[in-house]
Design an enzyme around this catalytic site. Structure first.
Site, PDB file in Angstrom:
ATOM      1  N   GLY A 269      40.493  29.059  60.759  1.00  0.00           N
ATOM      2  CA  GLY A 269      40.912  28.917  62.147  1.00  0.00           C
ATOM      3  C   GLY A 269      42.356  28.541  62.384  1.00  0.00           C
ATOM      4  O   GLY A 269      42.814  28.553  63.527  1.00  0.00           O
ATOM      5  N   ASP A 270      43.095  28.196  61.318  1.00  0.00           N
ATOM      6  CA  ASP A 270      44.496  27.790  61.503  1.00  0.00           C
ATOM      7  C   ASP A 270      45.299  28.085  60.234  1.00  0.00           C
ATOM      8  O   ASP A 270      46.057  27.246  59.753  1.00  0.00           O
ATOM      9  CB  ASP A 270      44.568  26.304  61.848  1.00  0.00           C
ATOM     10  CG  ASP A 270      45.873  25.921  62.541  1.00  0.00           C
ATOM     11  OD1 ASP A 270      46.576  26.835  63.039  1.00  0.00           O
ATOM     12  OD2 ASP A 270      46.193  24.722  62.588  1.00  0.00           O
ATOM     13  N   PHE A 271      45.129  29.314  59.720  1.00  0.00           N
ATOM     14  CA  PHE A 271      45.782  29.709  58.461  1.00  0.00           C
ATOM     15  C   PHE A 271      47.228  30.081  58.788  1.00  0.00           C
ATOM     16  O   PHE A 271      47.604  31.247  58.818  1.00  0.00           O
ATOM     17  CB  PHE A 271      45.010  30.878  57.844  1.00  0.00           C
ATOM     18  CG  PHE A 271      45.286  31.099  56.379  1.00  0.00           C
ATOM     19  CD1 PHE A 271      45.109  30.079  55.452  1.00  0.00           C
ATOM     20  CD2 PHE A 271      45.717  32.327  55.915  1.00  0.00           C
ATOM     21  CE1 PHE A 271      45.360  30.282  54.093  1.00  0.00           C
ATOM     22  CE2 PHE A 271      45.965  32.546  54.558  1.00  0.00           C
ATOM     23  CZ  PHE A 271      45.786  31.522  53.655  1.00  0.00           C
ATOM     24  N   ASN A 272      48.035  29.051  59.020  1.00  0.00           N
ATOM     25  CA  ASN A 272      49.382  29.270  59.551  1.00  0.00           C
ATOM     26  C   ASN A 272      50.475  28.919  58.553  1.00  0.00           C
ATOM     27  O   ASN A 272      50.216  28.553  57.404  1.00  0.00           O
ATOM     28  CB  ASN A 272      49.560  28.505  60.880  1.00  0.00           C
ATOM     29  CG  ASN A 272      49.578  26.995  60.704  1.00  0.00           C
ATOM     30  OD1 ASN A 272      50.041  26.457  59.699  1.00  0.00           O
ATOM     31  ND2 ASN A 272      49.072  26.280  61.695  1.00  0.00           N
TER      32      ASN A 272
END
Length: 356
Positions: free
Chosen positions: A214-217
C-alpha cells in the site's frame, strides 16, 4: 487527544532503559530515525547486532491486531527471501509489548517492537536507471504474490473500509475536495473521480484481489550498490498502510512514486511495468485501469497534503515542497491523456522485456 500528542517522544535514555529491560541488550549507540507518526531509533548493541526500536503512536497502539498482522507479513516476506525486517522476541517471548510512558502529556500506552536493521539508502537518493525501475516493479509483484499466501486469524482486519489511503476507497477523497477551492487543479481531480467511477469501478470484478503493501514508495525502498556499478534493492520498509486491495493498485502506487523522483517522469512506467509483468502479467481490465489508478494516487497524495496544511500550517512549507512536483506531473499526465501515456508505457515495457 490532539493529533500532536499521539506521537511518542521518548529520550535516548528512555530508549536505553527500554531496550535493556525488554530485550536484555546494552546499547552502544542510539540515534533517532525519521518517522511521520511513530518514533524510530537505530540501536547498536554491545552484545552484537543492529536493530530498530519502533514505538507506535498512541492511536495505532490501540489496534494491536493490525500491528500483529503487519509483523506477520514482514516475517513471511523475509522467509520467502525478500528483504523485510523481522521482529525480535522480548524477554517474555512476545514480538511486541504495550508500554505505558509519560512523554510530557500524561501516561499513554505505546506498542513497542524491536526490528532487525536493514542496510542501505532510500531509493530516492539513487539514480533511477531503467534496470533499477525494473527491479522495483518485479519486487512489488513478488511481494504481493507472497502476501496473498499469508494466513492469520485477524486477516479480515485488512479490509480497512474507511482507510483514506486505500485505492479501493479512493472516492472517500471527494469529501476533502474543498481544500482545492479556487485552484485550477480541482477540475483535474474532479475529472479523475469521474474516470475512476467509469473505468475502475465498472471493471472491478475483473481485477485480481490481493493484499497490498500500500505504500511501496521512494522512501520505503532501500538500495545498496551491486557488483555491476548499479544498485540492488536491500530493504522494504513500513507496512503501516497494508490493506486488502488489488494487484494493479500496488503497481500504480509504485509507478506514481517513482515518477516523482525521475527527471523524465513519463519514462518510468515502462521499466516498472516490465518488471511487474515478469512476475504477474496484467489482464485486459488491469491494463485499462492502470493510467487512472496512477492519477488517482497522485490525487490522494496532493489533496491529503493540502488537507494536512490546513491541519498543521506550521508544516506548510515542507508539505507543499513535496507536493509541488506531484502537481506538475499530474497535470502533464492529464494533458497527455490516457491513450498517449499508455502507448509510451506499454511499448516501452515490451521493448524492455525483449532486451531481457
Amino acid at each position: 487527544m490532539s493529533e500532536k500528542h499521539m506521537k511518542p517522544n521518548l529520550s535516548q535514555s528512555d530508549v536505553a532503559e527500554m531496550v535493556k529491560r525488554l530485550y536484555s541488550l546494552s546499547p552502544s549507540e542510539i540515534r533517532s530515525l525519521p518517522s511521520y507518526d511513530d518514533q524510530n531509533f537505530y540501536v547498536s548493541a554491545i552484545e552484537g547486532g543492529e536493530y530498530v526500536l519502533k514505538i507506535m503512536n498512541s492511536r495505532d497502539s490501540q489496534n494491536p491486531n493490525l500491528i500483529e498482522v503487519q509483523t506477520c507479513a514482514m516475517s513471511l516476506l523475509h522467509q520467502k527471501g525478500l528483504p523485510a525486517q523481522t521482529a525480535l522476541a522480548n524477554t517474555s517471548g512476545q514480538l511486541m509489548s504495550l508500554e505505558e510512558v509519560d512523554c510530557g502529556y500524561g501516561y499513554q500506552k505505546y506498542l513497542v517492537r524491536l526490528l532487525t536493521y536493514l542496510p542501505g539508502t532510500t531509493i530516492s537518493k539513487a539514480p533511477l536507471t531503467p534496470q533499477l525501475l525494473y527491479e522495483t516493479g518485479k519486487t512489488a509483484a513478488r511481494m504481493d504474490q507472497i502476501l496473498q499466501e499469508m494466513e492469520h486469524p485477524h486477516l479480515s482486519i485488512l479490509q480497512r473500509e474507511n482507510f483514506i489511503w486505500s485505492l479501493s476507497h479512493f472516492l472517500l477523497l471527494e469529501t476533502y475536495i474543498y481544500v482545492l477551492d479556487g485552484d485550477p487543479l480541482q477540475e483535474i481531480v474532479k475529472s479523475v473521480f469521474h474516470q475512476y467511477k467509469t473505468t475502475v469501478v465498472t471493471k472491478r470484478s475483473d481485477l485480481r484481489k490481493c493484499i497490498n503493501h500500500g505504500d511501496f514508495n521512494d522512501l520505503n525502498i532501500l538500495v545498496q550498490p551491486d557488483e555491476s556499478d548499479g544498485y540492488k534493492i536491500s530493504g522494504i520498509l513500513d507496512f503501516g498502510d497494508m490493506n486488502s486491495g488489488y494487484y494493479i493498485h500496488e503497481l500504480a502506487i509504485n509507478i506514481m512514486y517513482m515518477m516523482t523522483e525521475h527527471p523524465k517522469p513519463i519514462e518510468v512506467g515502462g521499466p516498472v511495468l516490465a518488471g511487474w509483468e515478469s512476475v504477474l502479467p496484467l489482464n485486459e481490465a488491469e491494463k485499462d485501469c492502470l493510467y487512472v489508478l496512477v492519477l488517482s494516487r497522485f490525487c490522494q497524495s496532493l489533496v491529503l497534503a493540502r488537507y494536512s496544511v490546513t491541519m498543521h500550517p506550521e508544516n506548510a512549507e515542507y508539505l507543499m515542497i513535496s507536493s509541488r512536483r506531484g502537481v506538475h506531473i499530474l497535470r502533464q499526465l492529464w494533458e497527455l491523456g490516457k491513450e498517449q501515456v499508455e502507448k509510451v508505457w506499454f511499448e516501452s515495457a515490451a521493448q524492455f522485456s525483449d532486451r531481457k
